[in-house]
Design a protein around this motif. Structure first.
Motif, PDB file in Angstrom:
ATOM      1  N   ASN A   4      -3.055  -0.994  18.403  1.00 33.84           N
ATOM      2  CA  ASN A   4      -3.364  -2.208  17.665  1.00 33.84           C
ATOM      3  C   ASN A   4      -4.152  -1.807  16.418  1.00 33.84           C
ATOM      4  N   ASN A   5      -4.327  -2.747  15.512  1.00 36.36           N
ATOM      5  CA  ASN A   5      -4.976  -2.434  14.240  1.00 36.36           C
ATOM      6  C   ASN A   5      -6.395  -1.904  14.420  1.00 36.36           C
ATOM      7  N   LYS A   6      -7.135  -2.499  15.338  1.00 37.05           N
ATOM      8  CA  LYS A   6      -8.513  -2.074  15.557  1.00 37.05           C
ATOM      9  C   LYS A   6      -8.566  -0.624  16.029  1.00 37.05           C
ATOM     10  N   TRP A   7      -7.683  -0.294  16.968  1.00 37.67           N
ATOM     11  CA  TRP A   7      -7.654   1.087  17.473  1.00 37.67           C
ATOM     12  C   TRP A   7      -7.179   2.046  16.385  1.00 37.67           C
ATOM     13  N   ASN A   8      -6.146   1.655  15.644  1.00 37.54           N
ATOM     14  CA  ASN A   8      -5.641   2.520  14.580  1.00 37.54           C
ATOM     15  C   ASN A   8      -6.721   2.812  13.530  1.00 37.54           C
ATOM     16  N   LYS A   9      -7.491   1.798  13.183  1.00 29.24           N
ATOM     17  CA  LYS A   9      -8.559   2.012  12.202  1.00 29.24           C
ATOM     18  C   LYS A   9      -9.568   3.034  12.731  1.00 29.24           C
ATOM     19  N   PHE A  10      -9.877   2.941  14.021  1.00 22.43           N
ATOM     20  CA  PHE A  10     -10.815   3.883  14.638  1.00 22.43           C
ATOM     21  C   PHE A  10     -10.232   5.296  14.699  1.00 22.43           C
ATOM     22  N   THR A  19       1.754   1.818  -6.650  1.00 22.87           N
ATOM     23  CA  THR A  19       0.743   1.172  -5.829  1.00 22.87           C
ATOM     24  C   THR A  19       0.802   1.805  -4.448  1.00 22.87           C
ATOM     25  N   ALA A  20      -0.345   2.078  -3.854  1.00 25.47           N
ATOM     26  CA  ALA A  20      -0.388   2.698  -2.531  1.00 25.47           C
ATOM     27  C   ALA A  20      -1.345   1.928  -1.640  1.00 25.47           C
ATOM     28  N   ILE A  21      -0.883   1.567  -0.434  1.00 23.77           N
ATOM     29  CA  ILE A  21      -1.728   0.795   0.476  1.00 23.77           C
ATOM     30  C   ILE A  21      -1.890   1.523   1.805  1.00 23.77           C
ATOM     31  N   ASP A  22      -3.007   1.265   2.450  1.00 22.89           N
ATOM     32  CA  ASP A  22      -3.227   1.766   3.807  1.00 22.89           C
ATOM     33  C   ASP A  22      -4.242   0.862   4.496  1.00 22.89           C
ATOM     34  N   TYR A  23      -4.144   0.776   5.811  1.00 16.87           N
ATOM     35  CA  TYR A  23      -5.063  -0.063   6.577  1.00 16.87           C
ATOM     36  C   TYR A  23      -6.403   0.638   6.805  1.00 16.87           C
ATOM     37  N   ASP A  55      -2.890  -4.394   5.255  1.00 15.77           N
ATOM     38  CA  ASP A  55      -2.113  -4.282   6.492  1.00 15.77           C
ATOM     39  C   ASP A  55      -0.625  -4.234   6.142  1.00 15.77           C
ATOM     40  N   ALA A  56       0.064  -3.188   6.560  1.00 14.02           N
ATOM     41  CA  ALA A  56       1.485  -3.033   6.269  1.00 14.02           C
ATOM     42  C   ALA A  56       2.335  -4.113   6.925  1.00 14.02           C
ATOM     43  N   GLN A  57       1.779  -4.793   7.902  1.00 15.87           N
ATOM     44  CA  GLN A  57       2.499  -5.871   8.589  1.00 15.87           C
ATOM     45  C   GLN A  57       2.279  -7.229   7.928  1.00 15.87           C
ATOM     46  N   ASP A  58       1.437  -7.246   6.903  1.00 16.97           N
ATOM     47  CA  ASP A  58       1.112  -8.508   6.215  1.00 16.97           C
ATOM     48  C   ASP A  58       0.742  -8.186   4.768  1.00 16.97           C
ATOM     49  N   LEU A  59       1.741  -7.825   3.982  1.00 19.73           N
ATOM     50  CA  LEU A  59       1.516  -7.349   2.620  1.00 19.73           C
ATOM     51  C   LEU A  59       1.138  -8.502   1.687  1.00 19.73           C
ATOM     52  N   ASP A  60       0.123  -8.270   0.888  1.00 16.53           N
ATOM     53  CA  ASP A  60      -0.389  -9.291  -0.012  1.00 16.53           C
ATOM     54  C   ASP A  60       0.229  -9.131  -1.407  1.00 16.53           C
ATOM     55  N   LEU A  94       5.981   8.021   7.701  1.00 14.56           N
ATOM     56  CA  LEU A  94       5.156   8.131   8.910  1.00 14.56           C
ATOM     57  C   LEU A  94       4.282   6.899   9.117  1.00 14.56           C
ATOM     58  N   VAL A  95       4.882   5.732   8.921  1.00 13.42           N
ATOM     59  CA  VAL A  95       4.126   4.488   9.101  1.00 13.42           C
ATOM     60  C   VAL A  95       4.770   3.573  10.146  1.00 13.42           C
ATOM     61  N   LEU A  96       6.092   3.546  10.225  1.00 10.29           N
ATOM     62  CA  LEU A  96       6.740   2.674  11.201  1.00 10.29           C
ATOM     63  C   LEU A  96       6.391   3.086  12.628  1.00 10.29           C
ATOM     64  N   SER A  97       6.156   4.369  12.833  1.00  9.15           N
ATOM     65  CA  SER A  97       5.790   4.869  14.156  1.00  9.15           C
ATOM     66  C   SER A  97       4.301   4.702  14.455  1.00  9.15           C
ATOM     67  N   VAL A  98       3.559   4.169  13.502  1.00  9.50           N
ATOM     68  CA  VAL A  98       2.109   4.025  13.650  1.00  9.50           C
ATOM     69  C   VAL A  98       1.684   2.567  13.791  1.00  9.50           C
ATOM     70  N   VAL A  99       2.286   1.668  13.036  1.00  3.71           N
ATOM     71  CA  VAL A  99       1.861   0.264  13.067  1.00  3.71           C
ATOM     72  C   VAL A  99       2.162  -0.362  14.428  1.00  3.71           C
ATOM     73  N   PRO A 100       1.346  -1.310  14.865  1.00  3.66           N
ATOM     74  CA  PRO A 100       1.585  -1.967  16.151  1.00  3.66           C
ATOM     75  C   PRO A 100       2.943  -2.664  16.230  1.00  3.66           C
ATOM     76  N   ASN A 101       3.405  -3.238  15.112  1.00  5.33           N
ATOM     77  CA  ASN A 101       4.669  -3.974  15.093  1.00  5.33           C
ATOM     78  C   ASN A 101       5.561  -3.437  13.976  1.00  5.33           C
ATOM     79  N   PRO A 102       6.388  -2.424  14.256  1.00  5.15           N
ATOM     80  CA  PRO A 102       7.216  -1.828  13.206  1.00  5.15           C
ATOM     81  C   PRO A 102       8.219  -2.800  12.591  1.00  5.15           C
ATOM     82  N   LEU A 103       8.710  -3.756  13.363  1.00  2.03           N
ATOM     83  CA  LEU A 103       9.652  -4.727  12.807  1.00  2.03           C
ATOM     84  C   LEU A 103       8.956  -5.609  11.776  1.00  2.03           C
ATOM     85  N   ALA A 104       7.742  -6.046  12.071  1.00  2.00           N
ATOM     86  CA  ALA A 104       6.981  -6.851  11.104  1.00  2.00           C
ATOM     87  C   ALA A 104       6.739  -6.062   9.830  1.00  2.00           C
ATOM     88  N   CYS A 105       6.456  -4.774   9.970  1.00  2.00           N
ATOM     89  CA  CYS A 105       6.244  -3.915   8.807  1.00  2.00           C
ATOM     90  C   CYS A 105       7.523  -3.814   7.975  1.00  2.00           C
TER      91      CYS A 105
END
Length: 206
Positions: free
Chosen positions: A2-8, A67-71, A94-99, A112-123
Motif C-alpha cells: 500500500n502507499n503508506k508501506w511503499n513510502k516507508f 516532468t518526473a513524479i514519484d510518491y 501518486d501514480a494512481q491519481d495523477l494531478d 519499474l513502477v507498475l510492479s510497485v504501485v498497489p493498483n497497477p491498473l489504476a496507474c
C-alpha cells in the motif's frame, strides 16, 4: 503493498537504490531499452515513478519538456540532486491519481513502477488519461515470466518480495487486456532474466 508501506520501504531503499538497480545488468538493460527512442524537439515527457531518476539521463532535457513524479519524497530528492541544474520539473505525486489534465503528455515512461504501485491498473488508467491521443507509453518492468500456475513456494516468495516493495507476480497480459480498447501494444519484448523484465510500447487509441 500500500502507499503508506511503499513510502516507508523506499525511504529505506533510497540511499542504496542506485547501487543495486543502476549498475551492471540493470544499467545495461536501461541503455538497451532506451537506445531506440528519438523524440521530436518540444515533446512533453512524463516519468511516472521516476525513483532516483535513473532513466532521465537517457533523455535530453534541453530539447524536451520533462516532468518526473514519484510518491516517495526520499527517492524524489535523490533525483532532484542528480539533475539540480537541469530543466526537469520534479513533483511528488501518486501514480494512481495523477494531478494533470487529460492529454497533457506526448510520451510517458513507466519504468519499474507498475510492479510497485498497489493498483497497477489504476496507474495504467491514469497514465492513459494524461497521454494525448496517438501518444506513447513506454514500459520497462518485471512481470510473471510464464502462464503456468505458480507453485506454493513461488507464491510464498512473491509475498516475501512484496514486503520489499515490489511484485514479481504481475501478469502483463492480464493487465494490458483490461485496456485493449484504449491502448495498442506496439512492442512487447523480453529484455533480461528469461523474459521476466520486458520492454512494452503502447500507443493510445482513444
Amino acid at each position: 503493498m500500500n502507499n503508506k508501506w511503499n513510502k516507508f520501504i523506499y525511504k529505506i531503499w533510497s540511499p542504496f537504490y542506485d547501487l543495486f538497480f543502476n549498475r551492471g545488468l540493470f544499467l545495461s538493460a536501461r541503455k538497451k531499452v532506451f537506445a531506440e527512442i528519438d523524440l521530436p524537439e518540444g515533446s512533453r515527457v512524463l516519468f511516472v515513478g521516476t525513483g532516483t531518476g535513473a532513466d532521465i539521463e537517457f533523455f535530453d532535457d534541453r530539447t524536451l519538456e520533462i516532468t518526473a513524479i514519484d510518491y516517495s519524497s526520499d527517492m524524489l530528492q535523490k533525483a532532484r540532486d542528480k539533475f539540480r541544474d537541469s530543466n526537469v520539473e520534479f513533483l511528488q505525486m501518486d501514480a494512481q491519481d495523477l494531478d494533470f489534465p487529460h492529454g497533457s503528455f506526448d510520451f510517458i515512461v513507466c519504468s519499474l513502477v507498475l510492479s510497485v504501485v498497489p493498483n497497477p491498473l489504476a496507474c495504467l488508467q491514469e497514465t492513459h488519461r494524461v497521454l494525448r491521443n496517438g501518444g506513447t507509453i513506454f514500459v520497462f518492468d518485471k512481470f510473471s515470466s510464464n502462464q503456468k500456475p505458480s507453485s506454493i513456494s513461488k507464491k510464498i516468495l512473491r509475498q516475501v518480495i512484496r514486503i520489499l516493495g515490489t511484485d514479481i507476480g504481475l501478469d502483463h497480459t492480464d493487465l494490458l487486456g483490461n485496456m485493449k480498447d484504449e491502448l495498442s501494444v506496439e512492442k512487447d519484448e523480453p529484455v533480461m532474466l528469461k523474459g521476466m523484465y520486458r520492454k512494452i510500447v503502447l500507443m493510445k487509441l482513444k
